[in-house]
Enzyme design. Structure first.
Site, PDB file in Angstrom:
ATOM      1  N   ASN A 228      -7.812  -4.231   5.400  1.00  0.00           N
ATOM      2  CA  ASN A 228      -8.173  -3.597   6.369  1.00  0.00           C
ATOM      3  C   ASN A 228      -9.091  -4.426   7.367  1.00  0.00           C
ATOM      4  O   ASN A 228     -10.169  -4.151   7.799  1.00  0.00           O
ATOM      5  CB  ASN A 228      -9.086  -2.320   5.731  1.00  0.00           C
ATOM      6  CG  ASN A 228      -8.517  -1.147   5.580  1.00  0.00           C
ATOM      7  OD1 ASN A 228      -7.348  -0.776   6.268  1.00  0.00           O
ATOM      8  ND2 ASN A 228      -8.712  -0.519   4.277  1.00  0.00           N
TER       9      ASN A 228
ATOM     10  N   ASN B 227       0.887  -1.054   0.046  1.00  0.00           N
ATOM     11  CA  ASN B 227       0.018   0.204   0.009  1.00  0.00           C
ATOM     12  C   ASN B 227       1.090   1.402  -0.069  1.00  0.00           C
ATOM     13  O   ASN B 227       1.546   1.457   1.020  1.00  0.00           O
ATOM     14  CB  ASN B 227      -0.951  -0.109   1.303  1.00  0.00           C
ATOM     15  CG  ASN B 227      -1.906   1.257   1.343  1.00  0.00           C
ATOM     16  OD1 ASN B 227      -1.501   2.479   1.015  1.00  0.00           O
ATOM     17  ND2 ASN B 227      -3.047   0.910   1.738  1.00  0.00           N
TER      18      ASN B 227
ATOM     19  N   TYR C 278      -8.096  -3.825  -2.411  1.00  0.00           N
ATOM     20  CA  TYR C 278      -7.806  -2.955  -1.205  1.00  0.00           C
ATOM     21  C   TYR C 278      -9.306  -2.693  -0.717  1.00  0.00           C
ATOM     22  O   TYR C 278      -9.938  -1.932  -1.187  1.00  0.00           O
ATOM     23  CB  TYR C 278      -7.411  -1.479  -2.121  1.00  0.00           C
ATOM     24  CG  TYR C 278      -7.450  -0.433  -1.067  1.00  0.00           C
ATOM     25  CD1 TYR C 278      -6.908  -0.401   0.238  1.00  0.00           C
ATOM     26  CD2 TYR C 278      -7.840   1.048  -1.452  1.00  0.00           C
ATOM     27  CE1 TYR C 278      -6.730   0.688   0.860  1.00  0.00           C
ATOM     28  CE2 TYR C 278      -7.701   1.914  -0.423  1.00  0.00           C
ATOM     29  CZ  TYR C 278      -7.215   2.054   0.642  1.00  0.00           C
ATOM     30  OH  TYR C 278      -7.206   2.882   1.663  1.00  0.00           O
TER      31      TYR C 278
ATOM     32  N   ASP D  85       2.563   4.402   5.395  1.00  0.00           N
ATOM     33  CA  ASP D  85       2.444   4.054   6.563  1.00  0.00           C
ATOM     34  C   ASP D  85       2.245   2.602   6.720  1.00  0.00           C
ATOM     35  O   ASP D  85       2.248   1.832   7.863  1.00  0.00           O
ATOM     36  CB  ASP D  85       1.234   4.826   7.390  1.00  0.00           C
ATOM     37  CG  ASP D  85       0.006   4.830   6.602  1.00  0.00           C
ATOM     38  OD1 ASP D  85      -0.034   4.171   5.355  1.00  0.00           O
ATOM     39  OD2 ASP D  85      -1.011   5.444   6.742  1.00  0.00           O
ATOM     40  N   HIS D  86       2.287   1.986   5.418  1.00  0.00           N
ATOM     41  CA  HIS D  86       2.455   0.434   5.305  1.00  0.00           C
ATOM     42  C   HIS D  86       3.890   0.131   5.010  1.00  0.00           C
ATOM     43  O   HIS D  86       4.750   0.956   4.390  1.00  0.00           O
ATOM     44  CB  HIS D  86       1.697  -0.048   4.259  1.00  0.00           C
ATOM     45  CG  HIS D  86      -0.026  -0.030   4.385  1.00  0.00           C
ATOM     46  ND1 HIS D  86      -0.811  -0.861   4.555  1.00  0.00           N
ATOM     47  CD2 HIS D  86      -0.749   1.337   4.549  1.00  0.00           C
ATOM     48  CE1 HIS D  86      -1.875  -0.660   5.048  1.00  0.00           C
ATOM     49  NE2 HIS D  86      -2.103   0.828   4.859  1.00  0.00           N
TER      50      HIS D  86
ATOM     51  N   ASP E  98      -4.397  -5.033   0.785  1.00  0.00           N
ATOM     52  CA  ASP E  98      -4.666  -4.338   2.081  1.00  0.00           C
ATOM     53  C   ASP E  98      -6.041  -4.771   2.279  1.00  0.00           C
ATOM     54  O   ASP E  98      -6.910  -4.153   1.661  1.00  0.00           O
ATOM     55  CB  ASP E  98      -4.496  -2.900   2.046  1.00  0.00           C
ATOM     56  CG  ASP E  98      -4.812  -1.948   3.332  1.00  0.00           C
ATOM     57  OD1 ASP E  98      -5.443  -2.714   4.265  1.00  0.00           O
ATOM     58  OD2 ASP E  98      -4.695  -0.818   3.366  1.00  0.00           O
TER      59      ASP E  98
END
Length: 258
Positions: free
Chosen positions: A149, A7, A106, A247-248, A147
């Protein structure tokens, strides 16, 4: 074969980071999420100069997915199959490359809970389950990467009590992911490291990376055909410490030759 997922949190703003990592890690196939770029703004030339073919499905300012490969790519789907117009959010891309069906995912964040975004997340996961069920027993290799989540268990977050009301850790989300995997998919990281705390995301705030206050929300799911070829799983955690980075952190697996 080395397959990666990352990501990038804005492909143009973090292109230098991406290219640096591609050169260092040298994956054969890469799934990218959160491009935050319209189709015509995808950095095609820079990716080609790095040695990769690319397909992508972008969206202005938000979402967006791409698949890179050192060999040619045949696109199969640029959205989850179905008729619900609300799913055209540039979150799913499926292709055939290197002898493998690769699906770049995603999944919606779903916050705040409760609310329409959380309801949409669960609907999206249901639709993913339906499509995945048609692929898990196929007599060809299939991988879902990206990702998702979701934090499936307490082992996947540094502080479970903090996320009780978070859409990524809600029982409904975790149950939906559990149902998906139970179709017969292999969670690469947890299969190879059943008891290890593995994080793929560290927030930008409160020195989360420095404190290793992370979450595991990025996954590889392998169908029954290709799971026996799984050799290795790794998180390139150091990339999260680079300047102006996502941030990944990138994750990757290696597969034995067929």
């Amino acid at each position: 074969m080395k397959i990666a997922s990352y990501n990038v949190n804005g492909i143009n703003g973090r292109l230098e980071v991406l290219l640096k990592w591609l050169k260092e890690a040298n994956p054969d196939v890469v799934c990218l999420q959160e491009l935050k770029a319209e189709n015509h703004k995808f950095p095609k030339l820079a990716i080609e100069n790095a040695g990769y073919h690319a397909i992508w499905h972008g969206q202005k300012s938000w979402n967006g997915v791409a698949i890179l490969s050192k060999t040619e790519i045949k696109q199969l789907h640029n959205d989850l199959p179905g008729t619900d117009d609300e799913f055209t959010h540039s979150r799913y891309l499926e292709a055939f490359t290197n002898g493998v069906v690769i699906a770049c995912v995603y999944l919606p964040n779903g916050n705040p809970f409760p609310g329409p975004k959380f309801n949409y997340k669960l609907r999206w996961m249901k639709r993913l389950q339906e499509h995945a069920d048609s692929l898990v027993n196929k007599d060809l290799p299939v991988i879902f990467a990206g990702d998702f989540n979701v934090m499936p268990t307490e082992l996947d977050t540094y502080k479970p009590e903090k996320y009780v009301e978070n859409a990524l850790f809600r029982p409904e989300t975790r149950e939906a992911f559990k149902t998906l995997v139970a179709q017969g998919w292999t969670d690469a990281a947890r299969t190879l490291h059943p008891d290890k705390r593995i994080y793929t995301f560290w927030d930008y705030f409160r020195n989360a990376y420095g404190r290793d206050a992370g979450l595991r929300i990025d996954f590889f799911l392998l169908n029954k055909n290709i799971a026996p070829r799984l050799q290795h799983f790794e998180v390139d955690k150091h990339v999260r410490g680079w300047k102006a980075t996502s941030d990944h952190a990138p994750i990757w697996i290696t597969l034995a030759d067929q």
